[in-house]
Structures are given as structure tokens and as C-alpha cells.
Design a protein around this motif. Structure first.
Motif, short mmCIF file in Angstrom:
data_model
loop_
_atom_site.label_atom_id
_atom_site.label_comp_id
_atom_site.label_asym_id
_atom_site.label_seq_id
_atom_site.Cartn_x
_atom_site.Cartn_y
_atom_site.Cartn_z
N PRO A 386 0.22 45.98 55.72
CA PRO A 386 1.54 45.14 55.44
C PRO A 386 0.94 44.35 56.77
O PRO A 386 0.79 43.15 56.62
N TRP A 387 -0.17 44.50 57.60
CA TRP A 387 -0.33 43.90 59.03
C TRP A 387 -1.19 42.92 58.79
O TRP A 387 -1.88 41.85 59.13
N ALA A 388 -2.30 43.59 57.69
CA ALA A 388 -3.45 42.68 57.47
C ALA A 388 -3.16 42.02 56.68
O ALA A 388 -4.30 40.93 57.37
N PHE A 389 -2.06 41.64 56.70
CA PHE A 389 -1.68 40.18 55.14
C PHE A 389 -0.72 39.48 55.63
O PHE A 389 -0.86 37.93 55.53
N ARG A 390 -0.13 39.55 56.07
CA ARG A 390 0.77 38.83 57.50
C ARG A 390 0.00 37.87 57.82
O ARG A 390 -0.52 38.38 59.06
N GLY A 391 1.17 36.52 57.55
CA GLY A 391 0.60 35.75 58.32
C GLY A 391 -0.88 34.53 57.53
O GLY A 391 -0.77 34.00 58.35
#
Length: 396
Positions: A386-391
Motif C-alpha cells: 500500500p505504501w508503494a502506490f500511495r500518492g
């Protein structure tokens, strides 16, 4: 402008004429043949090297050579593939696969043969996904990437099943030579693909470091964890339960078939959970089955865990490939997939070499420690998705 007209109608059966005419289906068939040979090499390389007299540590280093050859050539290939085009890159890959396979299969120059084979795999890694993305419309990518992955993975069912029985019949010493006809048969299929697209475009990395880092980090963490045990699963099961080559081949053949079936379900899961949600869901669900594979004492339960773990963990691959296309321009796609493969291979190779050394020292007991490390790293990688694609900003 994507060549939508190259595809037949998405509904209904595909006629023989449409199959031969549509480049995307020629590509899928070539990928199936390449994967048949590649799976044969992958699953039986350990037994082949063991039959040649290699030690367990040397087998780990040999696995590392295959992977590190892709790492060493990642940057030159990232420059080469966009210039010569996806189709010519695949043609070269299949020819190198044949050449490396001859050296490896005959046991003449094993490590050079492994290096050539690894280079062929790197070319496929850099050219195949961008070419498929050009041959299908954006809204159909998850479906076609999943179909392609299912076909190439399911080919492992037939190749490992065949190789297992050939090993029992002829000895593991000669089995890898049977991969060569499949590499050769794939060559004329890619020669028939249109050469336009993916040629002459410069590769540019400037300003993309942060985005690439985020997209790659979960993959490389998982790659290191995989390297600790996945290259040795066949040896682990053979030693733990005293299995024959044929039985070991059957187990891994069934695992490939299960993975292919799971990949066909990914478009449904992606539609329900979103593409990122589908990746996290199936990989997280695989972790209990990895634990059962490591520590369950009964072969039927271990077999079930082997099938389900592989199916769930690997089924996310085509969804990831389709998803990252939205965040990459076409000219950077070959470079990204090469770097992704190189980093994954580097960490996988380090894990494999470390695992071989630990096994040399501790024997079968080493797998308790190795499986524990793999579980921890898989969990960390899954948490990073989830962090990888956030923003991140979509560019496609």
C-alpha cells in the motif's frame, strides 16, 4: 495509439484464423513454449547439477550465476531493447536460450551456459511485458496479463511432469537437453510479430528514482525471502520424505497447474478488490500455507500447502505487471522491468547463496531457520505494497 484492431472480438470463441492472424495470440503461444523449456530448466537444474557431481554450496552458486547474469546486463539491455525493439530482443533471447542450454545440458561449460541462459531470461523480462502492453488495450491488460501468466505457469505442469519421468528413465544428467526444442520452436513465432513499436526510443531515468524505488521495494524484499528456500524446495521435499525424481516432478507439476488456475481468477479479484487489493489479499493468504509447507510432518498436507502457497503467492504477478504500466511511460517500461528483474534476482541470488552455505553447515535442519526468514520477509514485503502506490501519479 494502441493497436486495438489487432485483437479479435473479446467475446465468444477464437477461430483458428483469428488465432494465427492476431499478434497477441502468436505472442502468447511463443511465451508458452519458452516457459515450457524454462520451467524444465528451473525445476530440474538442481538435480542436473547434483548428477554432475556439484556440491550443495556449488549448486547455490550456480543458481546465483543464472540470476546475476541478468543483473550484470540489466543496464546495457535497458538501453538496447528500446533501440532494437521488443521483437528482435525476444528473437535474440530464444537463440541465446538454445546456445546456453546446449552447453549446460551437455555439461561441457556449465557456468558459461548458465550465464547465457540468464542473459536470455533478462531479455525476455525486459521485452515481453512492454510488448504485450502494446498488443492489448489498456482496459484488457489485467485479463491478458493474467492469461499469459496462466499459460506460461501452467506449462510448468507439463514440463516438470515430463522431466520427472525422464529423470527416472534416463537419469537427471540429460533431462535439460529436452528444453532446447521448445526454445527453438518459439523463435519463428516471435519472428512473425509486427516490429513496429518499442524501437528507437531513448531510455530516460532522470526524475523517476523515487517512483521506481517505491514500486520496486516490496518486490526485492520478497525476492530475498524467496531465495532462501524456493530454489531448494525440490531438494527439501525429496530429502524430507525420500521422494523419487518422478514423484517430486509430479508435485511441482501440480503446483504449476494450481498457480496457472489461480492466475485466471485474478481479473475477478481485481474487479472486486481493485488491482492493489488483489495483490495484497492473495499474497497475505499464502503465508499460513508456507508455514505448513515448512513444518507439517505429513506428505499429503505438505503437498496441499505446496500447491496453495505457490498458487497464491505467484498469482499476483500479472496483476502487478498490469498495474505498474499505469505509472510508467512506454520508453521507461523495458528499463523498469529489467531493473525489477535484476534487483529481484540479485536479492534472490544472495538468498540462494546464503541458503546453500547454511544447508552445507546444518543439513536438513537448516530449513527451520530458512523458512522462518522467508516468512518474515514475505510479510514485510506485503505490508509495503500500500505504501508503494500511495500518492504516485499515473502517467498512462
Amino acid at each position: 495509439m494502441r493497436p486495438r484492431a489487432l485483437l479479435p472480438e473479446p467475446r465468444g470463441l477464437i477461430s483458428e484464423e483469428a488465432f494465427v492472424r492476431a499478434p497477441v495470440y502468436r505472442f502468447l503461444l511463443a511465451g508458452f513454449l519458452w516457459s515450457f523449456g524454462a520451467n524444465l530448466v528451473y525445476f530440474f537444474l538442481n538435480f542436473h547439477l547434483e548428477a554432475l557431481g556439484f556440491s550443495r554450496q556449488a549448486i547455490g552458486l550456480a543458481q546465483a550465476v543464472v540470476l546475476l547474469s541478468g543483473v550484470a546486463f540489466a543496464w546495457p539491455l535497458a538501453r538496447l531493447i528500446p533501440r532494437v525493439g521488443y521483437v528482435r530482443s525476444l528473437e535474440l533471447a530464444f537463440l541465446l536460450g538454445v546456445g546456453g542450454g546446449v552447453l549446460l545440458g551437455l555439461g561441457l561449460f556449465v557456468f558459461p551456459g548458465l550465464a547465457l541462459y540468464g542473459l536470455a531470461g533478462a531479455l525476455v523480462q525486459g521485452a515481453a511485458a512492454p510488448l504485450l502492453a502494446r498488443l492489448v488495450p489498456e482496459e484488457r491488460r489485467v485479463a491478458f496479463f493474467s492469461l499469459q501468466a496462466a499459460l506460461t505457469t501452467a506449462s510448468g505442469f507439463f514440463s516438470t511432469l515430463l522431466a520427472g519421468y525422464l529423470s527416472d528413465l534416463l537419469g537427471a544428467r540429460w533431462v535439460l537437453l529436452f528444453a532446447l526444442p521448445f526454445f527453438a520452436l518459439a523463435y519463428p513465432l516471435v519472428r512473425g510479430l509486427p516490429r513496429g513499436g518499442g524501437e528507437g526510443k531513448p531510455f530516460r531515468f532522470r526524475g523517476r528514482f523515487r517512483a521506481w524505488l517505491r514500486l520496486l521495494l516490496p518486490q526485492v524484499v520478497i525476492g530475498f525471502g524467496a531465495g532462501l528456500v524456493i530454489p531448494f524446495l525440490n531438494l527439501f521435499l525429496k530429502e524430507k520424505f525420500g521422494l523419487s525424481y518422478g514423484t517430486t516432478g509430479l508435485l511441482f507439476a501440480l503446483s504449476s497447474l494450481a498457480t496457472g488456475a489461480a492466475m485466471l481468477l485474478q481479473p475477478f479479484l481485481a474487479g472486486r478488490l481493485g488491482r492493489l487489493g488483489a495483490i495484497v489479499f492473495v499474497q497475505a493468504l499464502s503465508l499460513p500455507f508456507l508455514a505448513a509447507l515448512a513444518w507439517a510432518p505429513w506428505l499429503p498436507l505438505v503437498t496441499l500447502a505446496l500447491l496453495i502457497r505457490g498458487a497464491l503467492m505467484n498469482a499476483a504477478g500479472p496483476v502487478y505487471a498490469a498495474l505498474v504500466m499505469d505509472y510508467l511511460t512506454e520508453e521507461e517500461r523495458p528499463g523498469f522491468f529489467l531493473l525489477e528483474s535484476a534487483l529481484w534476482s540479485l536479492l534472490f541470488a544472495l538468498g540462494s547463496a546464503l541458503s546453500g552455505a547454511v544447508q552445507e553447515a546444518l543439513g536438513l535442519k537448516a530449513f527451520d531457520l530458512l523458512f522462518g526468514g522467508t516468512l518474515a520477509l514475505y510479510a514485510l514485503g506485503i505490508l509495503l505494497w500500500p505504501w508503494a502506490f500511495r500518492g504516485l501519479e499515473r502517467v498512462d
